[in-house]
Write an enzyme that holds these catalytic residues in place. Structure first.
Site, mmCIF file in Angstrom:
data_model
loop_
_atom_site.group_PDB
_atom_site.id
_atom_site.type_symbol
_atom_site.label_atom_id
_atom_site.label_comp_id
_atom_site.label_asym_id
_atom_site.label_seq_id
_atom_site.Cartn_x
_atom_site.Cartn_y
_atom_site.Cartn_z
ATOM 1 N N GLU A 1 0.834 -1.216 0.000
ATOM 2 C CA GLU A 1 0.000 0.000 0.000
ATOM 3 C C GLU A 1 0.865 1.260 0.000
ATOM 4 O OE1 GLU A 1 -3.030 -0.374 -0.651
ATOM 5 O OE2 GLU A 1 -3.621 -2.337 0.124
ATOM 6 N N ILE B 1 -10.792 3.120 3.009
ATOM 7 C CA ILE B 1 -10.320 1.741 3.001
ATOM 8 C C ILE B 1 -11.499 0.815 2.727
ATOM 9 C CG2 ILE B 1 -9.143 -0.057 4.337
ATOM 10 C CD1 ILE B 1 -7.393 2.401 3.618
#
Length: 196
Positions: free
Chosen positions: A87, A171
């Site tokens: 990420e 998210i």
């Protein structure tokens, strides 16, 4: 010679499974790796790298205030074979530069994996800097959820409707995002989204 790698792709392109595979390959040869994941990445729990196919493992959590060069240099860097970052789009510009310094000063390869752009087709801060300074760039491919062509981005949706504004960071996984080609990002098949 050590290099800074950036492997990027739309959601669902296998970035997390790739980082887990790379870690396994190093470790199967008795080589130590340092896995890093940003604090904001809490989809599967803080400090976890998890793939959509169910494989996961813990990683060292980094916050936006952490100096990655100092963290890596003090983490027995002489014993490390590589640094792997999941990420990476959530890193700051300074943190990407710190990773480049890890490569150049410590001679450690750094492999960063992440999205190139957000759900609104704007580059993330960390991704932009990686595109500017990485030694090697590699696109990981997946297919559009609507037509099967190459996906270049991801469409965020909620309550069966596409979302074209909002917070850059939200998210989520398959319940909130679909990989899409550019055409279907602009023109999604609403019936298919509603069925999700």
């Amino acid at each position: 010679m050590a290099q800074l790698y950036f492997e990027y792709g739309a959601m669902g392109s296998g970035k997390s499974i790739e980082i887990l595979k790379v870690a396994h390959n190093y470790e199967s040869q008795d080589k130590k790796v340092l896995l890093l994941t940003p604090l904001v990445n809490d989809r599967d729990g803080i400090g976890m790298i998890a793939s959509r196919i169910g494989l996961k493992r813990p990683a060292t959590v980094v916050s936006k205030d952490d100096n990655l060069f100092d963290m890596i240099d003090h983490d027995n860097s002489k014993e490390l074979a590589a640094v792997l970052v999941d990420e990476a789009q959530f890193l700051t510009v300074d943190q990407v530069d710190q990773l480049a310094y890890v490569v150049d000063k410590l001679g450690l390869p750094v492999m960063a994996f992440g999205l190139k752009q957000d759900a609104f087709n704007h580059l993330f801060e960390g991704s932009r800097r990686l595109l500017e300074v990485a030694d090697k760039l590699e696109e990981m491919k997946t297919i559009c959820s609507f037509c099967g062509k190459k996906a270049t981005t991801q469409l965020r949706f909620a309550d069966g409707k596409p979302q074209y504004s909002g917070n850059q960071v939200q998210i989520g996984g398959d319940e909130a995002y679909l990989p899409t080609c550019r055409y279907h990002w602009y023109h999604p098949v609403l019936e298919m989204i509603a069925a999700k």
